[in-house]
Write an enzyme that holds these catalytic residues in place. Structure first.
Site, short mmCIF file in Angstrom:
data_model
loop_
_atom_site.label_atom_id
_atom_site.label_comp_id
_atom_site.label_asym_id
_atom_site.label_seq_id
_atom_site.Cartn_x
_atom_site.Cartn_y
_atom_site.Cartn_z
N GLN A 1 11.56 1.43 15.45
CA GLN A 1 11.80 0.24 14.61
C GLN A 1 13.21 0.30 14.00
O GLN A 1 13.96 -0.69 14.05
CB GLN A 1 10.75 0.18 13.50
CG GLN A 1 11.06 -0.81 12.40
CD GLN A 1 9.93 -0.95 11.40
OE1 GLN A 1 8.93 -1.60 11.67
NE2 GLN A 1 10.08 -0.37 10.22
N VAL B 1 8.34 11.65 5.15
CA VAL B 1 7.70 12.42 4.07
C VAL B 1 6.30 12.79 4.56
O VAL B 1 5.57 11.93 5.09
CB VAL B 1 7.62 11.60 2.76
CG1 VAL B 1 6.90 12.38 1.68
CG2 VAL B 1 9.03 11.23 2.30
N GLY C 1 12.35 4.03 7.00
CA GLY C 1 11.88 5.40 7.19
C GLY C 1 12.02 5.82 8.65
O GLY C 1 11.78 5.01 9.56
N GLU D 1 4.23 7.99 -1.05
CA GLU D 1 5.46 8.76 -1.37
C GLU D 1 6.59 8.49 -0.37
O GLU D 1 7.76 8.57 -0.72
CB GLU D 1 5.16 10.26 -1.41
CG GLU D 1 4.77 10.77 -2.77
CD GLU D 1 5.81 10.50 -3.86
OE1 GLU D 1 6.99 10.84 -3.66
OE2 GLU D 1 5.46 9.93 -4.90
N GLY D 2 6.24 8.19 0.89
CA GLY D 2 7.27 7.88 1.88
C GLY D 2 8.06 6.65 1.45
O GLY D 2 9.29 6.66 1.41
N HIS D 3 7.33 5.58 1.09
CA HIS D 3 8.01 4.37 0.61
C HIS D 3 8.83 4.68 -0.65
O HIS D 3 9.95 4.21 -0.80
CB HIS D 3 6.99 3.28 0.22
CG HIS D 3 6.16 2.77 1.34
ND1 HIS D 3 4.80 3.00 1.43
CD2 HIS D 3 6.47 2.00 2.41
CE1 HIS D 3 4.33 2.39 2.50
NE2 HIS D 3 5.31 1.79 3.12
N TYR E 1 0.87 -1.18 0.00
CA TYR E 1 0.00 0.00 0.00
C TYR E 1 0.90 1.24 0.00
O TYR E 1 0.84 2.09 0.88
CB TYR E 1 -0.98 0.00 1.17
CG TYR E 1 -2.27 0.68 0.78
CD1 TYR E 1 -3.15 0.08 -0.11
CD2 TYR E 1 -2.58 1.95 1.25
CE1 TYR E 1 -4.31 0.71 -0.52
CE2 TYR E 1 -3.74 2.60 0.86
CZ TYR E 1 -4.59 1.97 -0.03
OH TYR E 1 -5.74 2.61 -0.44
N LEU E 2 1.75 1.28 -1.01
CA LEU E 2 2.87 2.22 -1.04
C LEU E 2 2.42 3.67 -1.20
O LEU E 2 1.43 3.96 -1.89
CB LEU E 2 3.80 1.85 -2.20
CG LEU E 2 4.32 0.41 -2.18
CD1 LEU E 2 5.16 0.13 -3.42
CD2 LEU E 2 5.11 0.13 -0.92
#
Ligand code: PAF
Length: 283
Positions: free
Chosen positions: A153, A176, A147, A35-37, A32-33
């Site tokens: 994590q 992001v 991220g 812009e951060g990914h 469920y990508l």
């Protein structure tokens, strides 16, 4: 771009490339990508010869009452986005492929998996470190990209890599944000219109902390207290925690000192959705 669904298929492909001394990068995701990914994938792609992305909604990192079943999934859309980024391999294993019959082995970065997120999500980090180590063993990348949004994590994964001498470099890239400041997250789709508005409490808290720091406040309890007061203005928000920790040790601190770095960590529930955010504090 090649899609691999089995461990042996991906291993065979990567073995040949490793023998040709290609630099392999890896971005683990639950799909469920957003812009951060994609910012992680771009970094990976720009700094390696071969970029591998995994999409796996990992059941072992969800608690019994968490959102594993309703976690958003859209494989076709994810594949389109990754194709646009010229990603080389996408690894999409099934749960059976990752956790075959009679699965027994778990990795636990003990102390740091029990605090903060770990206190509110018991077992979560054990699931994360287990799947990430398995993925590292399958892909054997030169480096892996995470991220900063999931700062604890990333810290725990770095600790696991150090403690277990895993030959992989960990890169952590900035959060992001949407135009209005909300940190991008696959879980943002759960928010209804009113919840989406109130989710801005997180970014407003970050800005408030930065303002206090600029004005000379150095006491972490006072900054945390002001953030909690601000959050009271958002009736849908229930705070899990607001904490300031040393960036290098993840321990809570009293005073913010010059030339050191800290994380302001925020975790809240808005209706049925749990959101986290953070920023690096430095004076
Ligand atoms: O951050 C995530 O999306 C997941 O926790 C990860 C690292 C892909 C492990 O399942």
């Amino acid at each position: 771009m090649k899609v691999c669904r089995t461990i042996s298929e991906l291993r065979n492909e990567l073995k040949i490339l490793r023998e040709q001394s290609k630099v392999i990068s890896f971005v683990p995701t639950m799909g469920y990508l957003h812009e951060g990914h994609l910012s992680l994938v771009r970094f990976a792609k720009n700094n390696s010869n071969i970029c591998v992305v995994s999409i796996f909604v990992n059941p072992t990192q969800f608690g019994a009452n968490e959102d594993f079943n309703r976690y958003p999934r859209d494989e076709q859309r994810d594949l389109e986005l990754l194709k646009n980024e010229k990603c080389d391999f996408v690894f999409i294993p099934s749960s059976d492929e990752m956790y075959g019959k009679d699965y027994q082995t778990f990795v636990n970065v003990k102390k740091y998996s029990q605090i903060l997120e770990g206190e509110f999500r018991p077992g979560h980090f054990e699931g994360v470190t287990t799947v990430v180590l398995k993925l590292f063993n399958i892909v054997q990348p030169d480096f892996a990209v995470f991220g900063q949004k999931d700062a604890q994590q990333a810290f725990i994964i770095q600790k696991m890599v150090d403690d277990l001498n895993v030959p992989v470099r960990i890169e952590v890239l900035p959060i992001v944000r949407e135009k209005d400041g909300l940190a991008m997250s696959s879980r943002n789709v759960y928010l209804n219109a009113e919840e989406r508005k109130q989710a801005l409490a997180l970014y407003n808290s970050i800005q408030l902390a930065e303002k206090f720091l600029k004005e000379g406040e150095r006491n972490s309890d006072r900054i945390i207290e002001e953030i909690k007061k601000l959050m009271l203005q958002y009736p849908l928000i229930k705070i899990d925690y607001v904490e300031i920790v040393d960036k290098n040790t993840f321990t809570k601190i009293k005073e913010i000192e010059k030339d050191k770095s800290y994380y302001l960590l925020l975790a809240v529930r808005i209706g049925a959705t749990r959101l986290i955010d953070n920023t690096i504090l430095k004076v």
